[in-house]
Design an enzyme around this catalytic site. Sequence first.
Site, PDB file in Angstrom:
ATOM      1  N   SER A 166     -11.973 -16.513 -10.696  1.00  0.00           N
ATOM      2  CA  SER A 166     -10.568 -16.099 -10.695  1.00  0.00           C
ATOM      3  C   SER A 166      -9.683 -17.338 -10.703  1.00  0.00           C
ATOM      4  O   SER A 166     -10.117 -18.438 -10.326  1.00  0.00           O
ATOM      5  CB  SER A 166     -10.274 -15.254  -9.445  1.00  0.00           C
ATOM      6  OG  SER A 166      -8.884 -15.057  -9.283  1.00  0.00           O
ATOM      7  N   TYR A 179     -10.078 -13.994  -0.249  1.00  0.00           N
ATOM      8  CA  TYR A 179     -10.435 -13.764  -1.659  1.00  0.00           C
ATOM      9  C   TYR A 179     -10.379 -15.071  -2.441  1.00  0.00           C
ATOM     10  O   TYR A 179     -11.269 -15.363  -3.256  1.00  0.00           O
ATOM     11  CB  TYR A 179      -9.502 -12.724  -2.262  1.00  0.00           C
ATOM     12  CG  TYR A 179      -9.853 -12.324  -3.673  1.00  0.00           C
ATOM     13  CD1 TYR A 179     -10.994 -11.578  -3.937  1.00  0.00           C
ATOM     14  CD2 TYR A 179      -9.038 -12.681  -4.744  1.00  0.00           C
ATOM     15  CE1 TYR A 179     -11.323 -11.200  -5.233  1.00  0.00           C
ATOM     16  CE2 TYR A 179      -9.355 -12.309  -6.043  1.00  0.00           C
ATOM     17  CZ  TYR A 179     -10.500 -11.567  -6.282  1.00  0.00           C
ATOM     18  OH  TYR A 179     -10.824 -11.200  -7.560  1.00  0.00           O
TER      19      TYR A 179
END
Length: 283
Positions: A166, A179
């Site tokens: 990501s 995250y």
Amino acid sequence: MSENRLHVDLTGKVAVVTGAGGVLCGHFSKVLAKSGAKVALLDLNREAAETVAEEIRASGGQAKAYACNVLDGELCRTVADMVLEDFGPCDILVNGAGGNNPRATTDKEYYEPGDLDGETKSFFDLDTRSVGFVFDLNFLGTLVPTQAFARQMLGRPGCCILNISSMNAYTPLTKIPAYSGAKAAVSNFTQWLAVHFAKEGIRVNAIAPGFFSTKQNAALLWNEDGSPTARTGKILAATPMGRFGQPEELEGGLLFLLDNEAAGFITGVVLPIDGGFSAYSGV
């Protein structure tokens, strides 16, 4: 089944996709099937994966759904044996399972005096079990399936693994420390695996999607009346192309990195697909 517009031929290859019941990984599964691969769709929610598998089969492709918890090593090994019996040894593994947890997220971007009021979820209120779950889901959820399926790749040069990182891995986004950290671990692990398996001829790479509007993050990006949230405004202002990505815009990076003819000497890279987000300084 219609030809893939990028003309990558994966005929005869066995592709395993984790998190295949989700929007992006379900799309990846369809793309791989269109390229001729036999696709094993793994998801904790087998029904969601089966819905995608049915679409693939209805279009003439080969696909089967399997219930699988990517944190359960024994179950992953069992599913790997099932895929081996159904389709043959795994050639391509896409580690797409991952996600966040609201209890591992802060309410505000910056700490301010008064945030220890018992109502605001500050950094000091982050639930450690939830933080651990996010790390497990993203990092161990990549490691454990790789242990199960990479065994089938040993001694068979030309196999490859694609992880899903990501943009958080490059620079952490506000509010989501767990995250962001977990995806940074996925990127680092991608490099480690690439080196570890290099002598076996197994390539390991990752893609790092920027911002895509999906069902999973819709509540963060759009108000109930359909107007953009303040966070959407900040995201688009920091994305030079000024828009969210579309799932089909990940296809090129996906297929390129999985294609041994096009990317046979590429391993250990994390490819940003982000509309310029990672290149923009904000000025």
